[in-house]
Design a protein around this motif. Structure first.
Motif, PDB file in Angstrom:
ATOM      1  N   SER A 149     -57.465  25.749  32.069  1.00  0.00           N
ATOM      2  CA  SER A 149     -56.173  26.187  32.584  1.00  0.00           C
ATOM      3  C   SER A 149     -55.678  25.225  33.654  1.00  0.00           C
ATOM      4  O   SER A 149     -56.392  24.313  34.081  1.00  0.00           O
ATOM      5  CB  SER A 149     -56.263  27.611  33.141  1.00  0.00           C
ATOM      6  N   GLY A 150     -54.464  25.452  34.074  1.00  0.00           N
ATOM      7  CA  GLY A 150     -53.799  24.603  35.061  1.00  0.00           C
ATOM      8  C   GLY A 150     -52.298  24.749  34.880  1.00  0.00           C
ATOM      9  O   GLY A 150     -51.827  25.423  33.963  1.00  0.00           O
ATOM     10  N   SER A 151     -51.556  24.134  35.737  1.00  0.00           N
ATOM     11  CA  SER A 151     -50.097  24.238  35.703  1.00  0.00           C
ATOM     12  C   SER A 151     -49.505  23.659  34.424  1.00  0.00           C
ATOM     13  O   SER A 151     -50.151  22.886  33.696  1.00  0.00           O
ATOM     14  CB  SER A 151     -49.512  23.488  36.904  1.00  0.00           C
ATOM     15  N   SER A 203     -51.545  17.795  42.742  1.00  0.00           N
ATOM     16  CA  SER A 203     -50.549  18.065  43.779  1.00  0.00           C
ATOM     17  C   SER A 203     -49.254  18.542  43.145  1.00  0.00           C
ATOM     18  O   SER A 203     -48.917  18.167  42.011  1.00  0.00           O
ATOM     19  CB  SER A 203     -50.291  16.802  44.604  1.00  0.00           C
ATOM     20  N   VAL A 204     -48.513  19.365  43.866  1.00  0.00           N
ATOM     21  CA  VAL A 204     -47.241  19.886  43.362  1.00  0.00           C
ATOM     22  C   VAL A 204     -46.261  18.747  43.095  1.00  0.00           C
ATOM     23  O   VAL A 204     -45.515  18.776  42.110  1.00  0.00           O
ATOM     24  CB  VAL A 204     -46.642  20.904  44.349  1.00  0.00           C
ATOM     25  N   ASP A 205     -46.278  17.735  43.952  1.00  0.00           N
ATOM     26  CA  ASP A 205     -45.375  16.594  43.759  1.00  0.00           C
ATOM     27  C   ASP A 205     -45.654  15.891  42.432  1.00  0.00           C
ATOM     28  O   ASP A 205     -44.718  15.523  41.700  1.00  0.00           O
ATOM     29  CB  ASP A 205     -45.521  15.596  44.908  1.00  0.00           C
ATOM     30  N   ASN A 206     -46.929  15.686  42.123  1.00  0.00           N
ATOM     31  CA  ASN A 206     -47.285  15.042  40.859  1.00  0.00           C
ATOM     32  C   ASN A 206     -46.922  15.928  39.675  1.00  0.00           C
ATOM     33  O   ASN A 206     -46.385  15.446  38.667  1.00  0.00           O
ATOM     34  CB  ASN A 206     -48.774  14.719  40.823  1.00  0.00           C
ATOM     35  N   LEU A 207     -47.198  17.218  39.784  1.00  0.00           N
ATOM     36  CA  LEU A 207     -46.885  18.141  38.692  1.00  0.00           C
ATOM     37  C   LEU A 207     -45.389  18.149  38.393  1.00  0.00           C
ATOM     38  O   LEU A 207     -44.978  18.121  37.231  1.00  0.00           O
ATOM     39  CB  LEU A 207     -47.352  19.556  39.051  1.00  0.00           C
ATOM     40  N   ARG A 208     -44.603  18.160  39.442  1.00  0.00           N
ATOM     41  CA  ARG A 208     -43.151  18.166  39.252  1.00  0.00           C
ATOM     42  C   ARG A 208     -42.678  16.867  38.604  1.00  0.00           C
ATOM     43  O   ARG A 208     -41.819  16.875  37.713  1.00  0.00           O
ATOM     44  CB  ARG A 208     -42.448  18.363  40.598  1.00  0.00           C
ATOM     45  N   LYS A 266     -56.657  15.981  39.071  1.00  0.00           N
ATOM     46  CA  LYS A 266     -55.965  14.920  38.345  1.00  0.00           C
ATOM     47  C   LYS A 266     -55.064  14.173  39.320  1.00  0.00           C
ATOM     48  O   LYS A 266     -54.183  14.772  39.954  1.00  0.00           O
ATOM     49  CB  LYS A 266     -55.136  15.509  37.198  1.00  0.00           C
ATOM     50  N   ASN A 267     -55.288  12.870  39.473  1.00  0.00           N
ATOM     51  CA  ASN A 267     -54.523  12.107  40.460  1.00  0.00           C
ATOM     52  C   ASN A 267     -53.222  11.561  39.883  1.00  0.00           C
ATOM     53  O   ASN A 267     -52.901  11.775  38.714  1.00  0.00           O
ATOM     54  CB  ASN A 267     -55.392  10.995  41.065  1.00  0.00           C
ATOM     55  N   SER A 268     -52.486  10.839  40.716  1.00  0.00           N
ATOM     56  CA  SER A 268     -51.162  10.342  40.319  1.00  0.00           C
ATOM     57  C   SER A 268     -51.204   9.336  39.169  1.00  0.00           C
ATOM     58  O   SER A 268     -50.196   9.091  38.513  1.00  0.00           O
ATOM     59  CB  SER A 268     -50.447   9.722  41.517  1.00  0.00           C
ATOM     60  N   SER A 269     -52.392   8.754  38.926  1.00  0.00           N
ATOM     61  CA  SER A 269     -52.559   7.794  37.823  1.00  0.00           C
ATOM     62  C   SER A 269     -53.030   8.473  36.539  1.00  0.00           C
ATOM     63  O   SER A 269     -53.450   7.800  35.598  1.00  0.00           O
ATOM     64  CB  SER A 269     -53.550   6.699  38.224  1.00  0.00           C
ATOM     65  N   HIS A 270     -52.994   9.808  36.524  1.00  0.00           N
ATOM     66  CA  HIS A 270     -53.434  10.599  35.366  1.00  0.00           C
ATOM     67  C   HIS A 270     -54.924  10.486  35.124  1.00  0.00           C
ATOM     68  O   HIS A 270     -55.403  10.712  34.015  1.00  0.00           O
ATOM     69  CB  HIS A 270     -52.661  10.214  34.099  1.00  0.00           C
ATOM     70  N   GLU A 271     -55.681  10.141  36.143  1.00  0.00           N
ATOM     71  CA  GLU A 271     -57.136  10.065  36.028  1.00  0.00           C
ATOM     72  C   GLU A 271     -57.738  11.366  36.527  1.00  0.00           C
ATOM     73  O   GLU A 271     -57.274  11.933  37.516  1.00  0.00           O
ATOM     74  CB  GLU A 271     -57.672   8.886  36.845  1.00  0.00           C
TER      75      GLU A 271
END
Length: 260
Positions: free
Chosen positions: A49-51, A181-186, A252-257
């Motif tokens: 699960s996840g956003s 992070s919410v910023d990355n998800l958005r 999951k970081n900003s580089s999709h890793e």
């Protein structure tokens, strides 16, 4: 595009550009599965699960492909809880279209019957088909045959939902939550939204086709409204609180890793 077609597309992408995934993590999953099979003959259910836009389908394919690299005889199926959303007509009729993806928008009878059938070895199992392009459950259904591992992904999956004296969490053998992070998800949600608009140029039936001729600013406004009113609200009120039910939380970081 149905969910199965979407999974196939993601899978093909992974084969072209396979990201690095922690081998110890894959070994851990396989060891959990192996221990499970010593006392059980039913499929091992791995819940993820996840956003929205967190990469649930991506991670599901990554795990499946990584397991099959060293365990080629495994039968692994990926199922999405999107399949158990009520049809669009029902959501509109009951004035809950703006709560799509919230617990109230799922057909819990179908969802729990599916999980009970898996854990009772009642295969083949008929499953509703969800189309991301049409944003609706189709009238046709898919068939799930007996397999060793079911990777069950979706925003609702780790929420402590009860139905007819059963709890959804009791059906799972391993539970994973993707945190970001919410910023990355958005950002990922917005990128995917615009990508779907572009793809809809070849598919007039897509729900994104109505945005094709709109200025970018108008598309972005619609995207932002959907994020704020539906997806972010769902994340804060229902999805993020379910992280406490996970056995493993992956960032999951900003580089999709994926960081383990």
């Amino acid at each position: 595009m149905t969910y199965k077609q979407y999974v196939s597309t993601v899978s093909k992408y992974l084969y072209k550009k396979m990201p690095t995934i922690n081998k110890n993590f894959i070994d851990f999953i396989y060891n959990k599965y192996s221990l499970y099979t010593k006392n059980n003959s039913t499929p091992f259910i791995l819940a993820i699960s996840g956003s929205v836009a967190s990469g649930k389908t991506y991670l599901s394919n990554l795990i499946k492909n990584s397991l099959l690299e060293t365990h080629v005889d495994l039968k692994i199926s990926i199922v999405t809880s999107d399949s158990f959303l009520y049809p669009k007509a029902y959501l509109i009729e009951n004035n809950i279209m703006n709560q799509k993806g919230f617990p109230i928008s799922y057909n819990k009878n179908e969802l729990f019957n599916f999980l009970k059938a898996v854990k009772s070895n009642k295969f083949p199992i008929s499953i509703p088909i969800y189309s991301h392009e049409l944003y609706d459950t189709l009238s046709t259904r898919d068939v799930l045959n007996k397999c060793d591992i079911i990777i069950f992904e979706g925003v609702i999956n780790l929420q402590d939902i009860e139905y007819k004296n059963a709890r959804i969490l009791e059906f799972y053998d391993l539970k994973i939550f993707i945190n970001a992070s919410v910023d990355n998800l958005r950002k990922w949600y917005t990128d995917r939204f615009f990508d779907n608009v572009k793809k809809s140029e070849d598919n007039p039936n897509s729900r994104f086709a109505k945005y094709i001729n709109l200025p970018k600013s108008c598309i972005l406004k619609n995207c932002n409204e959907l994020w704020e009113k539906v997806n972010y609200t769902n994340l804060v009120n229902f999805i993020e609180p379910s992280m406490k039910n996970a056995d493993i939380v992956i960032y999951k970081n900003s580089s999709h890793e994926f960081e383990f």
